[in-house]
Design an enzyme around this catalytic site. Structure first.
Site, PDB file in Angstrom:
ATOM      1  N   SER A  71       4.400 -20.900 -27.381  1.00 60.12           N
ATOM      2  CA  SER A  71       5.063 -20.215 -28.495  1.00 60.12           C
ATOM      3  C   SER A  71       6.485 -19.753 -28.166  1.00 60.12           C
ATOM      4  O   SER A  71       7.404 -19.937 -28.961  1.00 60.12           O
ATOM      5  CB  SER A  71       4.207 -19.032 -28.948  1.00 60.12           C
ATOM      6  N   GLU A 116      -6.011 -25.033  -8.177  1.00 60.36           N
ATOM      7  CA  GLU A 116      -6.705 -24.751  -9.443  1.00 60.36           C
ATOM      8  C   GLU A 116      -7.108 -26.062 -10.136  1.00 60.36           C
ATOM      9  O   GLU A 116      -8.216 -26.205 -10.633  1.00 60.36           O
ATOM     10  CB  GLU A 116      -5.787 -23.967 -10.393  1.00 60.36           C
ATOM     11  N   LYS A 146       0.565 -24.962 -18.137  1.00 57.07           N
ATOM     12  CA  LYS A 146       1.037 -24.127 -19.238  1.00 57.07           C
ATOM     13  C   LYS A 146       1.749 -22.911 -18.693  1.00 57.07           C
ATOM     14  O   LYS A 146       1.181 -22.268 -17.804  1.00 57.07           O
ATOM     15  CB  LYS A 146      -0.183 -23.701 -20.066  1.00 57.07           C
ATOM     16  N   TYR A 156       4.108 -26.787 -30.996  1.00 51.52           N
ATOM     17  CA  TYR A 156       4.286 -26.346 -32.383  1.00 51.52           C
ATOM     18  C   TYR A 156       5.344 -27.187 -33.087  1.00 51.52           C
ATOM     19  O   TYR A 156       5.481 -27.105 -34.304  1.00 51.52           O
ATOM     20  CB  TYR A 156       4.673 -24.857 -32.416  1.00 51.52           C
ATOM     21  N   LYS A 191      -2.628 -22.227 -15.640  1.00 49.87           N
ATOM     22  CA  LYS A 191      -2.086 -21.395 -16.715  1.00 49.87           C
ATOM     23  C   LYS A 191      -1.462 -20.166 -16.076  1.00 49.87           C
ATOM     24  O   LYS A 191      -2.152 -19.379 -15.421  1.00 49.87           O
ATOM     25  CB  LYS A 191      -3.200 -20.999 -17.677  1.00 49.87           C
TER      26      LYS A 191
HETATM   27  C1  PBG Z   1      -5.609 -17.434 -25.051  1.00 53.64           C
HETATM   28  C2  PBG Z   1      -4.387 -18.236 -25.177  1.00 53.64           C
HETATM   29  C3  PBG Z   1      -3.044 -17.828 -25.111  1.00 53.64           C
HETATM   30  C4  PBG Z   1      -2.279 -18.949 -25.418  1.00 53.64           C
HETATM   31  C5  PBG Z   1      -3.158 -20.005 -25.628  1.00 53.64           C
HETATM   32  N1  PBG Z   1      -4.455 -19.548 -25.457  1.00 53.64           N
HETATM   33  C6  PBG Z   1      -2.451 -16.500 -24.883  1.00 53.64           C
HETATM   34  C7  PBG Z   1      -2.581 -15.833 -23.585  1.00 53.64           C
HETATM   35  O1  PBG Z   1      -3.129 -16.339 -22.611  1.00 53.64           O
HETATM   36  O2  PBG Z   1      -2.145 -14.672 -23.537  1.00 53.64           O
HETATM   37  C8  PBG Z   1      -0.780 -18.995 -25.518  1.00 53.64           C
HETATM   38  C9  PBG Z   1      -0.252 -20.017 -26.457  1.00 53.64           C
HETATM   39  C10 PBG Z   1       1.187 -19.888 -26.788  1.00 53.64           C
HETATM   40  O3  PBG Z   1       1.913 -18.983 -26.335  1.00 53.64           O
HETATM   41  O4  PBG Z   1       1.634 -20.731 -27.579  1.00 53.64           O
HETATM   42  N2  PBG Z   1      -5.998 -17.101 -23.764  1.00 53.64           N
END
Ligand code: PBG
Length: 322
Positions: free
Chosen positions: A274, A233, A248, A313, A195
């Site tokens: 998102s 990771e 991600k 989404y 991530k």
């Molecule tokens: C929580 C989390 C996040 C997202 C999923 N779980 C935000 C972040 O890490 O700041 C992002 C999802 C998205 O942008 O659609 N840790």
């Protein structure tokens, strides 16, 4: 031997031939739809930064989940908006927390839909970080216990899978051990393994109000330029017991998805986040692009890179188009 013996266009001559030659396809079976649950009754509130995405109260969430199931989408990924935030993110692991209530209701009303829960503290902490904060630092090992408690509290009320997104070291092992101690050894872990600290999360953070109040997430989320580190990771998460690993965001990290697919034999998920979604929505609304074709092309690229499943989404839109 090349032209004129080889003519690549022969196999592109018509629709049916192209259908036969096609190497990759996206099906509804590949999709996971994120859902946001909030306290209250009969709430369906459009998220201002995410057109077409809503906050639902538990009752409305169940109706939404039925329409997700009816479209053939196999799973949802659940995020919660707590009534109150505090230093330790206590609603994340409260037995009467919003996600815990939503999971029970979903498993009662839509039992055949797979319910995956996002396991993190940032939506629940007043400082907006994904871990315990002391003297401006995010403390890894003290966070593990809270993350594991959160995962157990979701699994105890029936979550089919837990998905830790906090990026603390050792959280997969901590969750696995805690689940197993409570007889929840059959609950799989989908780890947000690679991530990245990404600007693509902007609209989500506005949606759940989880932007960090100080500093940023770069001391725990990954530095975007790093690929070898992403593979490490993922390897560590698999060693610790991850059943599914995730990359991600998706589109700016297709090389990581591809390397992960080539390097490991567990299912690879990709999160089309998102910001990726909103850019397409905004450009489509402005009339600059054809949304259906772009979404289909983007999801196909994620699949072609090697993802076995895509959290997006656009899942409902895509499912209704095909
Ligand atoms: C929580 C989390 C996040 C997202 C999923 N779980 C935000 C972040 O890490 O700041 C992002 C999802 C998205 O942008 O659609 N840790």
């Amino acid at each position: 031997m090349s032209f004129p013996i080889n003519r690549m266009r022969r196999l592109r001559a018509n629709k049916t031939l192209r259908r036969m030659i096609r190497e990759t396809s996206v099906s509804v079976d590949d999709l996971i739809y994120p859902l946001f649950v909030t306290h209250g009754l009969d709430v369906k509130l459009q998220i201002p930064t995410m057109p077409g995405v809503y906050h639902f109260s538990v009752d409305a969430l169940c109706e939404e989940a039925k329409s997700v199931r009816d479209l053939g989408i196999p799973a949802v990924l659940l995020f919660g908006l707590p009534a109150q935030k505090d230093e330790m993110g206590s609603e994340a692991y409260a037995s009467d927390g919003i996600v815990q209530k939503a999971v029970s209701a979903l498993k009662r009303d839509v039992p055949d839909l797979v319910v995956i829960t996002d396991v993190c503290l940032c939506e629940y902490t007043s400082h907006g970080h994904c871990g315990v904060v002391r003297d401006g630092e995010i403390i890894n090992d003290e966070t593990l216990d809270l993350i594991a408690r959160t995962a157990v509290s979701h699994a105890e009320v029936g979550a089919d899978m837990v998905a830790p997104s906090d990026m603390m070291d050792g959280r997969v092992m901590a969750i696995r051990e805690s689940l197993d101690e409570r007889g929840l050894e059959n609950v799989p872990i989908m780890a947000y393994s690679a991530k990245f600290a990404s600007a693509f999360y902007g609209p989500f953070r506005d949606a759940v109000g989880c932007a960090p109040k100080f500093s940023d997430r770069s001391s725990y989320q990954m530095d975007p330029p790093n690929c070898r580190e992403a593979l490490k990771e993922i390897a560590l998460d698999i060693e610790e017991g991850a059943d599914i690993v995730m990359v991600k965001p998706a589109t700016a990290y297709l090389d990581i998805i591809s390397d992960a697919r080539a390097s490991f034999d567990v299912p690879v998920a990709a999160y089309n986040v998102s910001g990726e979604y909103c850019m397409i929505k905004a450009a489509a609304e402005a009339g600059y692009i054809d949304e259906k074709r772009i979404v289909s092309e983007v999801l196909t690229s994620i699949k072609r890179a090697g993802a076995d499943m895509i959290i997006t989404y656009s899942a409902k839109d895509f499912a209704s188009w095909i």
